[in-house]
Design a protein around this motif. Structure first.
Motif, PDB file in Angstrom:
ATOM      1  N   TYR A   1     -11.097   7.436   8.718  1.00 29.36           N
ATOM      2  CA  TYR A   1     -10.962   8.361  10.031  1.00 29.36           C
ATOM      3  C   TYR A   1     -12.755   8.797   9.953  1.00 29.36           C
ATOM      4  O   TYR A   1     -13.520   9.488   9.265  1.00 29.36           O
ATOM      5  CB  TYR A   1     -10.210   9.377   9.375  1.00 29.36           C
ATOM      6  N   ASN A   2     -13.351   8.618  11.229  1.00 31.08           N
ATOM      7  CA  ASN A   2     -14.567   9.608  11.631  1.00 31.08           C
ATOM      8  C   ASN A   2     -13.927  10.488  12.856  1.00 31.08           C
ATOM      9  O   ASN A   2     -14.245  10.819  13.620  1.00 31.08           O
ATOM     10  CB  ASN A   2     -15.243   8.501  12.456  1.00 31.08           C
TER      11      ASN A   2
ATOM     12  N   ALA B   1     -10.285   6.887  14.188  1.00 30.72           N
ATOM     13  CA  ALA B   1     -10.536   5.393  12.901  1.00 30.72           C
ATOM     14  C   ALA B   1     -11.972   4.544  13.090  1.00 30.72           C
ATOM     15  O   ALA B   1     -11.845   3.878  14.260  1.00 30.72           O
ATOM     16  CB  ALA B   1      -9.506   5.089  12.879  1.00 30.72           C
ATOM     17  N   ASP B   2     -12.539   4.048  12.747  1.00 33.08           N
ATOM     18  CA  ASP B   2     -13.921   3.210  12.454  1.00 33.08           C
ATOM     19  C   ASP B   2     -12.850   1.398  11.512  1.00 33.08           C
ATOM     20  O   ASP B   2     -13.626   0.320  11.695  1.00 33.08           O
ATOM     21  CB  ASP B   2     -14.584   3.791  11.555  1.00 33.08           C
ATOM     22  N   ILE B   3     -12.243   1.470  10.392  1.00 33.60           N
ATOM     23  CA  ILE B   3     -11.685   0.342  10.524  1.00 33.60           C
ATOM     24  C   ILE B   3     -10.235   0.986   9.628  1.00 33.60           C
ATOM     25  O   ILE B   3      -9.842   1.948   9.075  1.00 33.60           O
ATOM     26  CB  ILE B   3     -12.131   0.302   9.379  1.00 33.60           C
TER      27      ILE B   3
ATOM     28  N   ASP C   1       1.478   8.717  11.871  1.00 34.15           N
ATOM     29  CA  ASP C   1       1.887   6.835  11.474  1.00 34.15           C
ATOM     30  C   ASP C   1       2.816   6.517  11.910  1.00 34.15           C
ATOM     31  O   ASP C   1       3.807   7.303  11.158  1.00 34.15           O
ATOM     32  CB  ASP C   1       1.032   6.823  10.856  1.00 34.15           C
ATOM     33  N   PRO C   2       3.386   6.151  12.826  1.00 30.73           N
ATOM     34  CA  PRO C   2       5.142   5.704  12.603  1.00 30.73           C
ATOM     35  C   PRO C   2       5.612   5.558  11.487  1.00 30.73           C
ATOM     36  O   PRO C   2       7.542   5.224  10.809  1.00 30.73           O
ATOM     37  CB  PRO C   2       5.671   5.237  14.016  1.00 30.73           C
TER      38      PRO C   2
ATOM     39  N   LYS D   1      -4.620   2.215  18.535  1.00 33.48           N
ATOM     40  CA  LYS D   1      -4.915   3.851  19.691  1.00 33.48           C
ATOM     41  C   LYS D   1      -6.486   4.079  18.658  1.00 33.48           C
ATOM     42  O   LYS D   1      -6.627   4.996  19.417  1.00 33.48           O
ATOM     43  CB  LYS D   1      -3.603   4.457  19.468  1.00 33.48           C
ATOM     44  N   MET D   2      -5.981   4.397  17.559  1.00 32.17           N
ATOM     45  CA  MET D   2      -6.622   5.668  16.759  1.00 32.17           C
ATOM     46  C   MET D   2      -8.551   4.728  17.043  1.00 32.17           C
ATOM     47  O   MET D   2      -8.890   5.640  17.342  1.00 32.17           O
ATOM     48  CB  MET D   2      -6.419   5.414  15.544  1.00 32.17           C
TER      49      MET D   2
END
Length: 182
Positions: free
Chosen positions: A143-144, A125-127, A158-159, A118-119
């Protein structure tokens, strides 16, 4: 006499078959013309989007307006302007709560991967990916986003973090904008 009759019958059959094929071929030609016209209509209606190419100045303005930290420099070898952007790299470390049974662990892992997906889909998120050893640092996510606070908030959603299976350590990280991995 039998051979003359046999030759005559053969000619009639061949002539008859030849005449029967002609309408079939013309029908096929008419049908194929209709198919080609339909395909051409479909092709004409398709709008192919061309990628929008932005200048370095446009990219800089866009990133700055969204709150990203950037800088640029000129590559001495190529004379190209290289645009650097600040990203945030999250180290996913082994968490303190790893006592879940196998079924619970599998559910947490599934939810963790869905969160990372989802990110990525949302562009935050890019990678992401795990490390190949069994060390304390289990993986990373880049994170972008414009701020460390935002990266921290997304990572803590995040779970697996909520369950205590992993902990997050985030650091600012600079990379050239638009450079591919190799």
């Amino acid at each position: 006499m039998k051979s003359i009759i046999l030759v005559a019958v053969s000619l009639v059959v061949l002539y008859g078959c030849k005449q029967e094929q002609q309408p079939v071929i013309s029908e096929i030609e008419n049908d194929s013309t209709a198919v080609v016209e339909t395909v051409m209509d479909t092709i004409v209606e398709v709008d192919i989007e061309k990628p929008i190419v932005k200048s370095t100045v446009q990219i800089k303005e866009e990133l700055t307006s969204k709150g990203f930290k950037i800088f640029d420099y000129v590559d001495e070898k190529t004379k190209d302007t290289i645009l650097m952007q600040q990203y945030f790299i999250a180290f996913l470390k082994r968490g303190p709560i790893r006592t879940q049974n196998e079924e619970e662990s599998a559910l947490i892992q599934k939810a963790h991967l869905e969160h990372l997906g989802k990110m990525y889909e949302l562009g935050y998120a890019d990678i992401s990916g795990p490390f190949g050893d069994d060390g304390e640092i289990r993986g990373i996510t880049i994170y972008n986003v414009p701020t460390q606070k935002m990266a921290d908030s997304l990572a803590k959603a995040d779970p697996a973090v909520k369950a205590g299976r992993i902990e997050i350590e985030i650091h600012p990280w600079w990379a050239a904008k638009g450079f591919p991995l190799r």
